[in-house]
Enzyme design. Structure first.
Site, PDB file in Angstrom:
ATOM      1  N   CYS A  79      -5.834  16.926  -5.716  1.00 44.61           N
ATOM      2  CA  CYS A  79      -4.405  17.080  -6.027  1.00 44.61           C
ATOM      3  C   CYS A  79      -3.694  17.645  -4.798  1.00 44.61           C
ATOM      4  O   CYS A  79      -4.026  18.738  -4.341  1.00 44.61           O
ATOM      5  CB  CYS A  79      -4.205  18.006  -7.216  1.00 44.61           C
ATOM      6  SG  CYS A  79      -2.451  18.372  -7.447  1.00 44.61           S
TER       7      CYS A  79
ATOM      8  N   CYS B 210       2.232  12.069  -7.919  1.00 46.12           N
ATOM      9  CA  CYS B 210       1.520  11.084  -7.096  1.00 46.12           C
ATOM     10  C   CYS B 210       0.578  10.217  -7.932  1.00 46.12           C
ATOM     11  O   CYS B 210       0.200   9.139  -7.514  1.00 46.12           O
ATOM     12  CB  CYS B 210       0.763  11.775  -5.969  1.00 46.12           C
ATOM     13  SG  CYS B 210      -0.734  12.601  -6.489  1.00 46.12           S
TER      14      CYS B 210
ATOM     15  N   CYS C 207      -4.516  12.260 -10.060  1.00 45.99           N
ATOM     16  CA  CYS C 207      -5.421  12.807 -11.082  1.00 45.99           C
ATOM     17  C   CYS C 207      -5.679  11.776 -12.171  1.00 45.99           C
ATOM     18  O   CYS C 207      -6.788  11.680 -12.692  1.00 45.99           O
ATOM     19  CB  CYS C 207      -4.859  14.098 -11.663  1.00 45.99           C
ATOM     20  SG  CYS C 207      -3.163  13.992 -12.203  1.00 45.99           S
TER      21      CYS C 207
ATOM     22  N   THR D  31       6.593  -3.013   0.251  1.00 44.26           N
ATOM     23  CA  THR D  31       8.011  -3.066  -0.089  1.00 44.26           C
ATOM     24  C   THR D  31       8.502  -4.502  -0.206  1.00 44.26           C
ATOM     25  O   THR D  31       9.127  -4.873  -1.206  1.00 44.26           O
ATOM     26  CB  THR D  31       8.839  -2.310   0.982  1.00 44.26           C
ATOM     27  OG1 THR D  31       8.264  -1.014   1.138  1.00 44.26           O
ATOM     28  CG2 THR D  31      10.277  -2.183   0.563  1.00 44.26           C
TER      29      THR D  31
ATOM     30  N   ARG E 274       1.848  10.282  -2.678  1.00 44.78           N
ATOM     31  CA  ARG E 274       1.985   9.222  -3.675  1.00 44.78           C
ATOM     32  C   ARG E 274       0.754   8.329  -3.593  1.00 44.78           C
ATOM     33  O   ARG E 274       0.263   8.069  -2.481  1.00 44.78           O
ATOM     34  CB  ARG E 274       3.249   8.404  -3.332  1.00 44.78           C
ATOM     35  CG  ARG E 274       3.600   7.299  -4.299  1.00 44.78           C
ATOM     36  CD  ARG E 274       4.280   7.842  -5.543  1.00 44.78           C
ATOM     37  NE  ARG E 274       4.731   6.760  -6.396  1.00 44.78           N
ATOM     38  CZ  ARG E 274       4.026   6.292  -7.435  1.00 44.78           C
ATOM     39  NH1 ARG E 274       2.858   6.804  -7.742  1.00 44.78           N
ATOM     40  NH2 ARG E 274       4.505   5.311  -8.174  1.00 44.78           N
TER      41      ARG E 274
ATOM     42  N   CYS F 241       3.777  19.547  -9.780  1.00 42.31           N
ATOM     43  CA  CYS F 241       3.328  18.145  -9.675  1.00 42.31           C
ATOM     44  C   CYS F 241       4.358  17.280  -8.936  1.00 42.31           C
ATOM     45  O   CYS F 241       5.535  17.262  -9.276  1.00 42.31           O
ATOM     46  CB  CYS F 241       3.089  17.597 -11.084  1.00 42.31           C
ATOM     47  SG  CYS F 241       2.725  15.845 -11.102  1.00 42.31           S
TER      48      CYS F 241
ATOM     49  N   SER G   4       7.295   6.715   0.962  1.00 42.15           N
ATOM     50  CA  SER G   4       6.619   5.584   1.582  1.00 42.15           C
ATOM     51  C   SER G   4       6.391   5.919   3.043  1.00 42.15           C
ATOM     52  O   SER G   4       6.661   7.057   3.456  1.00 42.15           O
ATOM     53  CB  SER G   4       7.514   4.355   1.421  1.00 42.15           C
ATOM     54  OG  SER G   4       6.802   3.191   1.722  1.00 42.15           O
TER      55      SER G   4
HETATM   56  C1  LIG Z   1       2.108   6.941   1.906  1.00 38.41           C
HETATM   57  C2  LIG Z   1       2.628   5.551   1.711  1.00 38.41           C
HETATM   58  C3  LIG Z   1       2.981   4.790   2.802  1.00 38.41           C
HETATM   59  C4  LIG Z   1       3.493   3.501   2.617  1.00 38.41           C
HETATM   60  N1  LIG Z   1       3.897   2.810   3.715  1.00 38.41           N
HETATM   61  C5  LIG Z   1       4.509   1.630   3.552  1.00 38.41           C
HETATM   62  C6  LIG Z   1       5.073   0.960   4.674  1.00 38.41           C
HETATM   63  O1  LIG Z   1       5.029   1.444   5.804  1.00 38.41           O
HETATM   64  N2  LIG Z   1       5.686  -0.239   4.446  1.00 38.41           N
HETATM   65  C7  LIG Z   1       5.773  -0.789   3.210  1.00 38.41           C
HETATM   66  O2  LIG Z   1       6.358  -1.877   3.062  1.00 38.41           O
HETATM   67  N3  LIG Z   1       5.224  -0.175   2.139  1.00 38.41           N
HETATM   68  C8  LIG Z   1       4.616   1.016   2.274  1.00 38.41           C
HETATM   69  N4  LIG Z   1       4.112   1.666   1.179  1.00 38.41           N
HETATM   70  C9  LIG Z   1       4.157   1.002  -0.133  1.00 38.41           C
HETATM   71  C10 LIG Z   1       5.564   0.989  -0.730  1.00 38.41           C
HETATM   72  O3  LIG Z   1       6.115   2.280  -0.712  1.00 38.41           O
HETATM   73  C11 LIG Z   1       5.467   0.482  -2.148  1.00 38.41           C
HETATM   74  O4  LIG Z   1       4.794  -0.755  -2.138  1.00 38.41           O
HETATM   75  C12 LIG Z   1       6.832   0.289  -2.802  1.00 38.41           C
HETATM   76  O5  LIG Z   1       7.510   1.498  -2.844  1.00 38.41           O
HETATM   77  C13 LIG Z   1       6.641  -0.283  -4.199  1.00 38.41           C
HETATM   78  O6  LIG Z   1       7.881  -0.414  -4.826  1.00 38.41           O
HETATM   79  P1  LIG Z   1       7.971  -0.347  -6.410  1.00 38.41           P
HETATM   80  O7  LIG Z   1       9.389  -0.566  -6.767  1.00 38.41           O
HETATM   81  O8  LIG Z   1       6.965  -1.222  -7.022  1.00 38.41           O
HETATM   82  O9  LIG Z   1       7.523   1.151  -6.797  1.00 38.41           O
HETATM   83  P2  LIG Z   1       8.090   2.564  -6.374  1.00 38.41           P
HETATM   84  O10 LIG Z   1       8.717   2.528  -5.050  1.00 38.41           O
HETATM   85  O11 LIG Z   1       6.978   3.515  -6.600  1.00 38.41           O
HETATM   86  O12 LIG Z   1       9.246   2.843  -7.434  1.00 38.41           O
HETATM   87  C14 LIG Z   1       8.987   3.078  -8.792  1.00 38.41           C
HETATM   88  C15 LIG Z   1      10.137   3.886  -9.372  1.00 38.41           C
HETATM   89  O13 LIG Z   1       9.960   3.959 -10.781  1.00 38.41           O
HETATM   90  C16 LIG Z   1      10.223   5.275 -11.233  1.00 38.41           C
HETATM   91  N5  LIG Z   1       9.473   5.448 -12.492  1.00 38.41           N
HETATM   92  C17 LIG Z   1       8.130   5.383 -12.649  1.00 38.41           C
HETATM   93  N6  LIG Z   1       7.810   5.542 -13.944  1.00 38.41           N
HETATM   94  C18 LIG Z   1       8.975   5.718 -14.622  1.00 38.41           C
HETATM   95  C19 LIG Z   1       9.276   5.936 -15.993  1.00 38.41           C
HETATM   96  N7  LIG Z   1       8.330   5.961 -16.914  1.00 38.41           N
HETATM   97  N8  LIG Z   1      10.585   6.099 -16.329  1.00 38.41           N
HETATM   98  C20 LIG Z   1      11.572   6.040 -15.386  1.00 38.41           C
HETATM   99  N9  LIG Z   1      11.323   5.833 -14.068  1.00 38.41           N
HETATM  100  C21 LIG Z   1      10.043   5.670 -13.695  1.00 38.41           C
HETATM  101  C22 LIG Z   1       9.723   6.141 -10.091  1.00 38.41           C
HETATM  102  O14 LIG Z   1      10.299   7.419 -10.131  1.00 38.41           O
HETATM  103  C23 LIG Z   1      10.161   5.324  -8.877  1.00 38.41           C
HETATM  104  O15 LIG Z   1      11.448   5.654  -8.445  1.00 38.41           O
HETATM  105  C24 LIG Z   1       3.595   2.953   1.318  1.00 38.41           C
HETATM  106  C25 LIG Z   1       3.229   3.721   0.210  1.00 38.41           C
HETATM  107  C26 LIG Z   1       2.763   5.005   0.394  1.00 38.41           C
HETATM  108  C27 LIG Z   1       2.412   5.830  -0.810  1.00 38.41           C
HETATM  109  S1  SF4 Z   2       0.064  13.556 -10.267  1.00 37.98           S
HETATM  110 FE1  SF4 Z   2      -1.783  14.759 -10.551  1.00 37.98          FE
HETATM  111  S2  SF4 Z   2      -2.731  14.829  -8.535  1.00 37.98           S
HETATM  112 FE2  SF4 Z   2      -0.583  14.190  -8.234  1.00 37.98          FE
HETATM  113  S3  SF4 Z   2       0.551  16.061  -7.848  1.00 37.98           S
HETATM  114 FE3  SF4 Z   2       0.659  15.688 -10.053  1.00 37.98          FE
HETATM  115  S4  SF4 Z   2      -1.056  16.842 -10.874  1.00 37.98           S
HETATM  116 FE4  SF4 Z   2      -1.445  16.641  -8.698  1.00 37.98          FE
END
Ligand SMILES: Cc1cc2nc3c(=O)[nH]c(=O)nc-3n(C[C@H](O)[C@H](O)[C@H](O)COP(=O)(O)OP(=O)(O)OC[C@H]3O[C@@H](n4cnc5c(N)ncnc54)[C@H](O)[C@@H]3O)c2cc1C
Ligand code: SF4
Length: 536
Positions: A482, A508, A511, A330, A294, A505, A49
């Protein structure tokens, strides 16, 4: 194994749901068994994040978080919003959504690790290293849980020495908390037609590095966002730079996956951004210590699908609860998990006759719904380009105050690319190995690891499409979007072919989102595989 509730994903939403369920059970002297499966090798290993977080949900969930040692150590001290041209930067006024007064700069991975500890102390069973790969249904179609994937299945589908059968986890309620573009969520959405009436979900890709910078360049608590260069005005995106504790700076770039030019490379745009005259100084004499990427859900309120189905619910980013103008998901992910927990607790202990959860009703009455409603038109207005979007957003925010009587629509990201021969070629500078890097050395510091002898987790629906469509029409954009160099076009005497380096991979999901014909299907690899982010 039988549980009352099974939660897929130990991110902020899944863990908040688990904690809230156990808290309610303890308050009302009830027994509720809760299990969380997580595909990362440990809780937090796949969390990437920014992150500047609002503590509103944490305050509600664990009011005593400060005394309990939550890793929120850096309060934001200053906000800067910059507009960049190739040589100069201009300070813009900070819009209300981007005011971070009272927020904290954190490693979300570490916050999630801490939430995992709190959950375990309340009796939640967490199983890291297990990917949920299958949704299980009862005869009447109700979801009855999930199955984790088999371990030790070789490339040809054969059982290897390390073979271990997957486990079925049955539950009265199953919660999908998989984060942006969840792979099982995708199937549940299709099976129950949950997107009916909702706008398409749109996404961005966020690429991030963690740097240790020299102390004189560091200003703990400083938050900088930028728009403009190196993107053109028709591409949505921008950067973030967050000064954490210990001379660390989190720097990243987010680009809307509705970009049109197939020659664009989000990874290289990010690398180029760091060379800007007013940005590079922060990183000179510094050291890059981590890398990852991501996808991020950007559709907002109008893209949220129906969040309940027989036997369960969707929470967090997998449903799309993210406030895009704030770049924060978050607190919203946590709140949705908590509201789902309240509704599930009610269904399991009080209104046991009810067939569906009252989660949507609780959402609609919550601050989360009003917050997302107020900003719902901002992201889609950027279809009119950067300046059009900026003007509309100012009008929507300052004049209409988020109460416009209309809701702007979205489009599907994978349909936006124009053919390569109609798009401007982009030449990116070569990496210098000091400020800018290539993909492979970047993936190396994401500590990504997959068991090599396993079936490719990037499934192609049609093996011929990467060449017959993607290469011939779009110049194989997967090579560029990617961020981990997984896709490579290899020229051989028999012709070109797509090589998939699946072991690189970083999960993220770009793809799965951006492939122009939706030919790539991301499925979870063997549990424990993928990045091992230390503190992203
Ligand atoms: C680059 C970036 C910057 C960001 N900046 C901010 C910020 O500054 N402030 C903020 O509040 N938010 C920010 N966000 C958004 C924030 O990170 C997300 O909104 C938050 O993490 C969402 O929480 P979640 O629990 O829904 O999903 P996630 O945090 O994505 O957690 C999902 C979990 O599920 C697991 N999972 C997925 N599929 C499976 C499966 N089939 N089996 C078992 N486990 C699985 C994953 O491994 C992961 O650990 C940012 C996001 C990104 C990508
Ligand atoms: S999820 Fe797809 S785009 Fe992301 S790292 Fe893996 S192969 Fe590349």
């Amino acid at each position: 194994m039988e549980y009352d509730v099974v939660i897929v994903g130990a991110g902020p939403s899944g863990l908040s749901c688990a904690i809230k369920l156990k808290q309610l059970a303890a308050e009302q002297d009830k027994e509720i068994s809760v299990c969380v499966v997580e595909k990362g090798s440990e809780v937090g290993a796949h969390t990437l994040s920014g992150a500047v977080i609002e503590t509103r949900s944490l305050d509600e969930l664990i009011p005593d978080w400060k005394n309990l040692g939550a890793p929120l150590n850096t309060e934001v001290t200053e906000d800067r919003l910059l507009f960049l041209t190739s040589q100069k930067s201009y300070r813009l006024p900070t819009p209300p959504h981007m005011n971070n007064h009272g927020n904290y700069i954190v490693s979300l991975g570490n916050v999630v690790r801490w939430l995992g500890e709190q959950a375990e102390q309340l009796g939640v069973e967490i199983y890291p290293g297990f990917a949920a790969t299958e949704v299980l249904y009862q005869e009447d179609g109700t979801v009855r849980g999930i199955a984790t994937g088999d371990m030790g299945i070789g490339k040809e589908g054969e059982q290897t020495d390390s073979y271990q059968q997957g486990i079925e986890l049955h539950a009265k309620q199953t919660v999908f908390a998989e984060g942006c573009r969840g792979s099982l969520t995708k199937r549940v959405i299709e099976r129950f037609d949950l997107r009916k009436g909702a706008q398409p979900q749109t996404y961005g890709i966020g690429i991030k590095e963690l740097w240790e910078v020299s102390p004189e360049k560091h200003q703990q608590g400083l938050v900088i966002h930028s728009t403009g260069w190196p993107l053109d005005s028709s591409t949505y995106g921008g950067s973030f730079l967050y000064h954490l504790e210990n001379n660390q700076v989190a720097v990243g770039f987010v680009i809307g996956l509705d970009y049109k030019n197939p020659h664009l490379s989000p990874f290289e745009e990010f690398q180029r951004f760091k060379t800007h005259p007013d940005i590079r100084g922060t990183f000179e004499e510094g050291r890059r210590i981590a890398y990852g990427a991501r996808a991020i859900s950007e559709g907002g309120l109008q893209s949220i699908p129906r969040v309940i189905f027989p036997g369960g619910a969707l929470v967090g980013d997998t449903a799309g609860f993210l406030n895009v103008p704030k770049i924060k998901g978050t607190h919203t992910a946590m709140k949705s998990g908590m509201l789902a927990a309240e509704s599930i607790f009610d269904a399991l202990t009080v209104h046991t006759e009810r067939r569906t959860l009252d989660y949507l009703g609780r959402l609609e009455k919550s601050w989360l719904w009003s917050e997302l409603s107020e900003v719902r038109n901002i992201r889609p207005s950027f279809r009119w380009g950067f300046w059009g979007g900026l003007l509309y957003s100012a009008f929507d925010t300052y004049v209409l105050r988020g109460k416009a009587p209309w809701t702007l629509k979205h489009h599907e990201d994978h349909k936006q690319l124009v053919p390569a021969n109609k798009a401007k070629k982009i030449t990116y500078p070569k990496p210098d190995g000091v400020l800018t890097f290539d993909r492979l050395s970047s993936v190396f510091i994401s500590n990504t690891n997959h068991e090599e002898n396993q079936k490719c987790h990037l499934e192609l629906k049609d093996e011929s499409v990467p060449i017959s469509v993607n290469l011939s029409t779009y110049d194989a954009p997967e090579q560029r979007y990617c961020p981990a160099g997984v896709y490579e076009i290899v020229e051989e005497s028999s012709g070109a072919r797509l090589q998939i380096n699946a072991q690189n991979c970083v999960h993220c999901k770009t793809c799965d989102i951006k492939d122009p014909t939706q030919n790539i299907n991301w499925v979870p690899p063997e549990g424990g595989g993928g990045p091992n982010y230390p503190n992203m």
